[in-house]
Motif scaffolding. Structure first.
Motif, PDB file in Angstrom:
ATOM      1  N   THR A  82      46.014   6.893 -40.480  1.00 22.49           N
ATOM      2  CA  THR A  82      46.943   6.412 -41.504  1.00 22.49           C
ATOM      3  C   THR A  82      47.386   4.996 -41.136  1.00 22.49           C
ATOM      4  N   LYS A  83      48.185   4.387 -41.994  1.00 24.54           N
ATOM      5  CA  LYS A  83      48.688   3.039 -41.716  1.00 24.54           C
ATOM      6  C   LYS A  83      49.825   3.063 -40.706  1.00 24.54           C
ATOM      7  N   ASP A  84      50.330   4.261 -40.404  1.00 24.97           N
ATOM      8  CA  ASP A  84      51.395   4.419 -39.413  1.00 24.97           C
ATOM      9  C   ASP A  84      50.771   4.511 -38.024  1.00 24.97           C
ATOM     10  N   VAL A  85      51.109   3.586 -37.130  1.00 26.16           N
ATOM     11  CA  VAL A  85      50.518   3.517 -35.800  1.00 26.16           C
ATOM     12  C   VAL A  85      50.828   4.764 -34.989  1.00 26.16           C
ATOM     13  N   VAL A  86      52.062   5.272 -35.082  1.00 28.01           N
ATOM     14  CA  VAL A  86      52.461   6.460 -34.311  1.00 28.01           C
ATOM     15  C   VAL A  86      51.668   7.678 -34.763  1.00 28.01           C
ATOM     16  N   GLU A  87      51.536   7.862 -36.074  1.00 25.22           N
ATOM     17  CA  GLU A  87      50.770   8.996 -36.599  1.00 25.22           C
ATOM     18  C   GLU A  87      49.311   8.922 -36.165  1.00 25.22           C
ATOM     19  N   THR A  88      48.722   7.729 -36.235  1.00 26.40           N
ATOM     20  CA  THR A  88      47.319   7.559 -35.857  1.00 26.40           C
ATOM     21  C   THR A  88      47.115   7.822 -34.369  1.00 26.40           C
ATOM     22  N   THR A  89      48.030   7.348 -33.523  1.00 28.33           N
ATOM     23  CA  THR A  89      47.940   7.592 -32.081  1.00 28.33           C
ATOM     24  C   THR A  89      48.014   9.075 -31.778  1.00 28.33           C
ATOM     25  N   LEU A  90      48.909   9.790 -32.451  1.00 28.98           N
ATOM     26  CA  LEU A  90      49.026  11.241 -32.267  1.00 28.98           C
ATOM     27  C   LEU A  90      47.760  11.959 -32.727  1.00 28.98           C
ATOM     28  N   ALA A  91      47.207  11.515 -33.860  1.00 30.45           N
ATOM     29  CA  ALA A  91      45.970  12.113 -34.367  1.00 30.45           C
ATOM     30  C   ALA A  91      44.815  11.899 -33.387  1.00 30.45           C
ATOM     31  N   LEU A  92      44.740  10.698 -32.788  1.00 26.85           N
ATOM     32  CA  LEU A  92      43.689  10.409 -31.809  1.00 26.85           C
ATOM     33  C   LEU A  92      43.813  11.305 -30.581  1.00 26.85           C
ATOM     34  N   ASP A  93      45.048  11.504 -30.102  1.00 28.28           N
ATOM     35  CA  ASP A  93      45.261  12.371 -28.940  1.00 28.28           C
ATOM     36  C   ASP A  93      44.801  13.798 -29.228  1.00 28.28           C
ATOM     37  N   ASN A  94      45.147  14.302 -30.400  1.00 28.88           N
ATOM     38  CA  ASN A  94      44.747  15.666 -30.767  1.00 28.88           C
ATOM     39  C   ASN A  94      43.243  15.758 -31.015  1.00 28.88           C
ATOM     40  N   TYR A  95      42.675  14.682 -31.533  1.00 29.44           N
ATOM     41  CA  TYR A  95      41.213  14.635 -31.718  1.00 29.44           C
ATOM     42  C   TYR A  95      40.502  14.788 -30.372  1.00 29.44           C
ATOM     43  N   ARG A  96      40.973  14.063 -29.367  1.00 27.57           N
ATOM     44  CA  ARG A  96      40.355  14.152 -28.034  1.00 27.57           C
ATOM     45  C   ARG A  96      40.537  15.546 -27.431  1.00 27.57           C
ATOM     46  N   ARG A  97      41.698  16.141 -27.659  1.00 32.82           N
ATOM     47  CA  ARG A  97      41.915  17.498 -27.158  1.00 32.82           C
ATOM     48  C   ARG A  97      40.942  18.487 -27.793  1.00 32.82           C
ATOM     49  N   ALA A  98      40.725  18.328 -29.099  1.00 31.77           N
ATOM     50  CA  ALA A  98      39.795  19.221 -29.793  1.00 31.77           C
ATOM     51  C   ALA A  98      38.379  19.071 -29.249  1.00 31.77           C
ATOM     52  N   CYS A  99      38.002  17.824 -28.900  1.00 28.14           N
ATOM     53  CA  CYS A  99      36.672  17.587 -28.316  1.00 28.14           C
ATOM     54  C   CYS A  99      36.596  18.150 -26.899  1.00 28.14           C
ATOM     55  N   ASP A 100      37.686  18.025 -26.131  1.00 32.09           N
ATOM     56  CA  ASP A 100      37.704  18.502 -24.746  1.00 32.09           C
ATOM     57  C   ASP A 100      37.603  20.021 -24.662  1.00 32.09           C
ATOM     58  N   CYS A 101      38.220  20.709 -25.604  1.00 28.38           N
ATOM     59  CA  CYS A 101      38.230  22.177 -25.531  1.00 28.38           C
ATOM     60  C   CYS A 101      36.980  22.803 -26.145  1.00 28.38           C
ATOM     61  N   GLY A 102      36.091  21.967 -26.729  1.00 31.78           N
ATOM     62  CA  GLY A 102      34.843  22.487 -27.276  1.00 31.78           C
ATOM     63  C   GLY A 102      34.895  22.833 -28.751  1.00 31.78           C
ATOM     64  N   ARG A 103      36.068  22.745 -29.366  1.00 27.88           N
ATOM     65  CA  ARG A 103      36.188  23.061 -30.806  1.00 27.88           C
ATOM     66  C   ARG A 103      35.476  22.024 -31.649  1.00 27.88           C
ATOM     67  N   GLY A 104      35.494  20.781 -31.212  1.00 32.67           N
ATOM     68  CA  GLY A 104      34.868  19.701 -31.978  1.00 32.67           C
ATOM     69  C   GLY A 104      35.795  19.189 -33.060  1.00 32.67           C
TER      70      GLY A 104
END
Length: 368
Positions: free
Chosen positions: A165-187
């Protein structure tokens, strides 16, 4: 002013608001000549090296930055295996051409094919997938249509979906959760925008980015008053045609986006160019040499189902253990580096008497 030429302009954008339908005029001071920023460097230093992985086409930079290069070179990538697979998808499985051209972007057939393409890619590609769109408004309209068609529901069956999103905080949070999803194997799949935060400084190395999908050609908004003023300046003073600059800028941005996927000698990833215009030679020839070296005829003019077969074949090959002997063959030993680095000859050169060198290579991979 320099030599009677105005290199800055005060420009009013009638609608500078990011909120659809809201009127918010903005008055801004715009620099029309990018050479002003680098001129002090050329004046101060005897030798300047400009290097990046996304400088293509190189021949436009001397005009834009007003210098004469002593060396101008585009380098290929040194690799022990074909770690990149660029694919140009020009049509969906129903053979309908896909493109984000203004006259096509609202076509429900194109919208449906783009959605089906992403679903099929995410069903066969493990871990992380990043998708780039040409603008926030286009991304939002596609996501809305995909939701109505049930495509997002299908997408979540194979991966979690995160959105920039255009909100930097929201995008940073989304990126962190994206990496977690990749780390746990969910994709996961991350939907983002060219020229946004994710396209510029975020790395998707290893399992965080097994594929990047570029939906469309990311041209700038051509009705922008600032862009129009700059295009007129370049045409008048440097004889750079409007279409040449727009193509140069769009393809450089596309390279910037897909380049997020490869970050080391042992890394690998897919680069999906999803627009029929990438199949034209005048477009794809402006991509960097380190991408073009892997883009054979078999990678061009593909339908979605043909591309899926390429994806499966590539992932099967890259899934094999790394050949350490082959890996060492593309790396220099300390002794080899020393032999290539003879004793320098001392020369006295005052600032401004040297020259500039401009090179293009996959810098991140070369540095590994």
């Amino acid at each position: 002013y320099a030599e009677g030429v105005a290199k800055f302009a005060i420009i009013m954008e009638p609608n500078g608001s990011h909120i659809p339908g809201a009127s918010d005029p903005i008055i801004q001071l715009a620099c029309l000549d990018s050479s002003l920023a680098i001129a002090p460097l050329f004046k101060r230093f005897g030798s300047v090296i400009i290097t990046s992985g996304t400088l293509s086409p190189i021949d436009l930079y001397p005009k834009l930055l007003q210098f004469q290069p002593c060396v101008s070179e585009s380098l290929s990538m040194s690799t022990f295996r074909p770690c990149i697979r660029p694919l140009v998808i020009t049509r969906g499985s129903d053979q309908l051409a896909v493109s984000t051209k203004f006259e096509d972007r609202g076509d429900m057939g194109v919208v449906r094919n783009y959605g089906a393409m992403l679903v099929e890619l995410c069903s066969v590609i493990p871990d992380g997938v990043v998708a780039f769109f040409t603008s926030y408004s286009y991304m939002e309209s596609l996501i809305s249509e995909w939701d109505a068609m049930g495509i997002l529901r299908e997408l979540t069956k194979s991966k979690l979906v995160f959105i920039e999103t255009k909100d930097v905080v929201e995008t940073t949070l989304a990126l962190d959760n994206y990496r977690r999803a990749c780390d746990c194997g969910r994709g996961a799949v991350f939907l983002s925008v060219a020229r946004g935060k994710v396209s510029e400084g975020i790395n998707f190395d290893r399992h965080y980015g097994r594929a990047v999908v570029m939906f469309g050609v990311p041209f700038q908004y051509t009705l922008s008053h600032v862009l129009r003023a700059r295009l007129e300046y370049l045409q008048t003073h440097y004889q750079i045609r409007e279409q040449d600059f727009l193509n140069f800028d769009a393809l450089r941005q596309a390279s910037q986006c897909v380049g997020r996927v490869i970050r080391s000698k042992t890394d690998y990833g897919l680069m999906i160019f999803a627009d029929s215009r990438y199949n034209r030679h005048d477009k794809r020839s402006k991509l960097p040499k380190w991408i073009l070296q892997f883009m054979g005829e078999s990678c061009l003019n593909l339908s979605t189902d043909m591309a899926i077969q390429h994806v499966k074949q590539f992932l099967r090959r890259m899934g094999q253990p790394v050949d350490q002997t082959a890996l060492q063959s593309v790396l220099l030993t300390i002794n080899e580096v020393n032999r290539m680095n003879p004793t320098p000859v001392v020369q006295h050169t005052s600032a401004g008497e040297g020259g500039a060198m401009i090179t293009e290579s996959s810098a991140e991979v070369a540095a590994s």
